[in-house]
Design a protein around this motif. Structure first.
Motif, PDB file in Angstrom:
ATOM      1  N   UNK A   1       0.072   3.452  -4.870  1.00  0.00           N
ATOM      2  CA  UNK A   1       1.003   4.583  -4.981  1.00  0.00           C
ATOM      3  C   UNK A   1       0.306   5.934  -4.979  1.00  0.00           C
ATOM      4  N   UNK A   2      -1.006   5.946  -5.204  1.00  0.00           N
ATOM      5  CA  UNK A   2      -1.737   7.219  -5.297  1.00  0.00           C
ATOM      6  C   UNK A   2      -2.591   7.513  -4.062  1.00  0.00           C
ATOM      7  N   UNK A   3      -2.350   6.785  -2.993  1.00  0.00           N
ATOM      8  CA  UNK A   3      -3.135   6.995  -1.780  1.00  0.00           C
ATOM      9  C   UNK A   3      -2.267   6.756  -0.555  1.00  0.00           C
ATOM     10  N   UNK A   4      -2.279   7.733   0.342  1.00  0.00           N
ATOM     11  CA  UNK A   4      -1.512   7.612   1.584  1.00  0.00           C
ATOM     12  C   UNK A   4      -2.445   7.674   2.782  1.00  0.00           C
ATOM     13  N   UNK A   5      -1.938   7.184   3.887  1.00  0.00           N
ATOM     14  CA  UNK A   5      -2.631   7.318   5.163  1.00  0.00           C
ATOM     15  C   UNK A   5      -1.683   7.985   6.138  1.00  0.00           C
ATOM     16  N   UNK A   6      -2.239   8.814   6.988  1.00  0.00           N
ATOM     17  CA  UNK A   6      -1.515   9.367   8.120  1.00  0.00           C
ATOM     18  C   UNK A   6      -2.246   8.801   9.336  1.00  0.00           C
ATOM     19  N   UNK A   7      -1.517   8.034  10.146  1.00  0.00           N
ATOM     20  CA  UNK A   7      -2.107   7.246  11.222  1.00  0.00           C
ATOM     21  C   UNK A   7      -1.442   7.587  12.548  1.00  0.00           C
ATOM     22  N   UNK A   8      -2.243   7.682  13.592  1.00  0.00           N
ATOM     23  CA  UNK A   8      -1.737   7.900  14.939  1.00  0.00           C
ATOM     24  C   UNK A   8      -0.735   6.789  15.279  1.00  0.00           C
ATOM     25  N   UNK A   9       0.456   7.157  15.738  1.00  0.00           N
ATOM     26  CA  UNK A   9       1.532   6.185  16.006  1.00  0.00           C
ATOM     27  C   UNK A   9       1.149   5.152  17.063  1.00  0.00           C
ATOM     28  N   UNK A  10       0.479   5.595  18.123  1.00  0.00           N
ATOM     29  CA  UNK A  10       0.067   4.657  19.177  1.00  0.00           C
ATOM     30  C   UNK A  10      -0.952   3.660  18.630  1.00  0.00           C
ATOM     31  N   UNK A  11      -1.865   4.139  17.789  1.00  0.00           N
ATOM     32  CA  UNK A  11      -2.836   3.235  17.161  1.00  0.00           C
ATOM     33  C   UNK A  11      -2.118   2.230  16.269  1.00  0.00           C
ATOM     34  N   UNK A  12      -1.094   2.697  15.530  1.00  0.00           N
ATOM     35  CA  UNK A  12      -0.340   1.789  14.660  1.00  0.00           C
ATOM     36  C   UNK A  12       0.265   0.642  15.470  1.00  0.00           C
ATOM     37  N   UNK A  13       0.964   0.970  16.552  1.00  0.00           N
ATOM     38  CA  UNK A  13       1.616  -0.058  17.365  1.00  0.00           C
ATOM     39  C   UNK A  13       0.569  -0.994  17.976  1.00  0.00           C
ATOM     40  N   UNK A  14      -0.545  -0.439  18.448  1.00  0.00           N
ATOM     41  CA  UNK A  14      -1.615  -1.240  19.070  1.00  0.00           C
ATOM     42  C   UNK A  14      -2.220  -2.214  18.066  1.00  0.00           C
TER      43      UNK A  14
END
Length: 158
Positions: A134-147
């Motif tokens: 709950x105390x850590x987030x990630x912001x990830x490239x959407x294309x990388x997520x799907x891949x």
């Protein structure tokens, strides 16, 4: 139980993903954590573990934009179930290794089918999510997520 956050970092690093980590006060609500991250509420990947209503064994991890509501009929259709319902908090924690609000949009279990609403990955270049804690987030490239996650992409929202 193995650390989901560490698994995520290892997976994303191994796959050469474009992402960043944000440390913040513990928060599990989509709208509040989006404000903390500085991201749009719809960019947040809300992960909801659902199970089949009839047999209770089939599991679907439904991933939707943080500002949308889940449609259980669509979850059932996407997961090949007759009817779907939300898993209990205890079941979600047991199956994912994370408390509600910290479940990332990845399935590390062959028993959990991963389905993402297209509105999340088609409307934003980056998705944001609590990364196993709950105390850590990630912001990830959407294309990388799907891949990397290879989710089934099907409508899930009301």
């Amino acid at each position: 139980m193995s650390n989901v956050y560490e698994k995520l970092v290892a997976l994303l690093d191994c796959e050469g993903a474009k992402y960043r980590v944000i440390e913040h006060p513990a928060e599990g609500r989509s709208d509040l954590v989006a404000a903390i991250r500085g991201t749009a509420p719809g960019q947040g990947a809300k992960a909801m573990l659902c199970r089949a209503k009839d047999d209770g064994r089939s599991l679907v991890l439904a991933i939707l934009p943080g500002d949308k509501k889940l449609d259980f009929k669509m979850v059932a259709e996407a997961g090949g179930l007759k009817k779907a319902t939300l898993a209990s908090a205890e079941e979600a924690e047991r199956e994912t290794g994370c408390v509600i609000g910290a479940i990332p949009p990845f399935s590390f279990s062959p028993d959990i089918r991963l389905v993402v609403d297209p509105g999340l990955v088609e409307n934003f270049d980056e998705i944001a999510f609590n990364a196993g804690r709950l105390d850590r987030s990630m912001v990830l490239n959407s294309a990388d997520y799907v891949r990397i996650a290879q989710p089934l992409v099907k409508p899930l929202c009301v």
